[in-house]
Motif scaffolding. Sequence first.
Motif, PDB file in Angstrom:
ATOM      1  N   SER A  63       0.833  -1.208   0.000  1.00  0.00           N
ATOM      2  CA  SER A  63       0.000   0.000   0.000  1.00  0.00           C
ATOM      3  C   SER A  63       0.866   1.257   0.000  1.00  0.00           C
ATOM      4  CB  SER A  63      -0.927  -0.003   1.215  1.00  0.00           C
ATOM      5  OG  SER A  63      -0.184  -0.009   2.429  1.00  0.00           O
ATOM      6  N   GLU A  64       1.967   1.213   0.752  1.00  0.00           N
ATOM      7  CA  GLU A  64       2.849   2.376   0.861  1.00  0.00           C
ATOM      8  C   GLU A  64       3.441   2.757  -0.497  1.00  0.00           C
ATOM      9  OE1 GLU A  64       4.641   5.165   3.699  1.00  0.00           O
ATOM     10  OE2 GLU A  64       2.931   3.794   3.735  1.00  0.00           O
ATOM     11  N   LEU A  67       0.728   4.137  -2.957  1.00  0.00           N
ATOM     12  CA  LEU A  67       0.292   5.511  -2.677  1.00  0.00           C
ATOM     13  C   LEU A  67       1.438   6.512  -2.774  1.00  0.00           C
ATOM     14  CD1 LEU A  67      -2.118   4.844   0.324  1.00  0.00           C
ATOM     15  CD2 LEU A  67      -2.694   5.154  -2.102  1.00  0.00           C
ATOM     16  N   LYS A  74      -1.445  11.629   3.619  1.00  0.00           N
ATOM     17  CA  LYS A  74      -1.596  10.708   4.737  1.00  0.00           C
ATOM     18  C   LYS A  74      -2.017  11.392   6.031  1.00  0.00           C
ATOM     19  CE  LYS A  74       1.960   7.550   2.995  1.00  0.00           C
ATOM     20  NZ  LYS A  74       1.034   6.411   2.760  1.00  0.00           N
ATOM     21  N   ARG A 130      -2.473   4.068   9.009  1.00  0.00           N
ATOM     22  CA  ARG A 130      -1.340   4.758   8.385  1.00  0.00           C
ATOM     23  C   ARG A 130      -1.803   5.885   7.459  1.00  0.00           C
ATOM     24  NH1 ARG A 130       3.659   6.957   7.833  1.00  0.00           N
ATOM     25  NH2 ARG A 130       4.705   6.398   5.884  1.00  0.00           N
ATOM     26  N   ASN A 131      -2.885   5.627   6.710  1.00  0.00           N
ATOM     27  CA  ASN A 131      -3.304   6.570   5.671  1.00  0.00           C
ATOM     28  C   ASN A 131      -4.543   7.382   6.028  1.00  0.00           C
ATOM     29  OD1 ASN A 131      -1.342   5.814   3.459  1.00  0.00           O
ATOM     30  ND2 ASN A 131      -2.242   3.813   3.923  1.00  0.00           N
ATOM     31  N   THR A 133      -7.630   6.504   6.354  1.00  0.00           N
ATOM     32  CA  THR A 133      -8.831   6.217   5.571  1.00  0.00           C
ATOM     33  C   THR A 133      -9.914   5.708   6.511  1.00  0.00           C
ATOM     34  OG1 THR A 133      -8.125   3.953   5.090  1.00  0.00           O
ATOM     35  CG2 THR A 133      -7.475   5.662   3.526  1.00  0.00           C
TER      36      THR A 133
END
Length: 206
Positions: A63-64, A67, A74, A130-131, A133
């Motif tokens: 994912s890192e 993105l 973030k 982390r993001n 969401t």
Amino acid sequence: MNLEITSYCRITNDKVIVNGKELQIPRSDSDSSWLTDIYHSQNISYPKFFKMDNLAKSGFLGSELTLQSIDFDKTTPKEDIAVVCCNRSSSLDDDSEYQKTIQDNNNYYPSPAVFVYTLANIVTGEISIRNKTMGESAFYIMEQFDAQNFYNFVCGAFQDETTNSCLCGWVEYYKNNCDVLFLFINRQNKQTKEIFSIENIHKLYK
């Protein structure tokens, strides 16, 4: 449904590909794992990474890198982004490690740090934290990678009209075998991006 692939990442035991470009990841001479080598090579700063099990590390890195290539924000909470993942082995890699800590009555040392990752959906939780969401989050288990089911799961997330994007991935890690594909999907907006389709999922996974 008109959806487009904005960015993607593919990680296996011997390569990392982001949007068609293979990254050159130097292998460490120490006991450092392949996942840790990837982490260090990308100058990522997230100390919690080192507490994760290998499945969560795989999902985090997939994912890192997906993105990172689109300069994703973030810091701002986002309610319109879903996170959908799937794999074959669930959390079995971590389950096996935890079993070792409880099977011998004379050497019984259950570890909370290991136990916390004995649920596959912890991966989606780590990614969401982390993001920032806050949309739909789901983790599905399949017998094997299946582009049709993968496509259906993601389209299902877009049935909610508040969902504008979906970070989705096949995240399989078991017995030192890493098999990851992450995609960032958006509702199509007439940009010249790849269409999110079963055919294109197959192409990116190979």
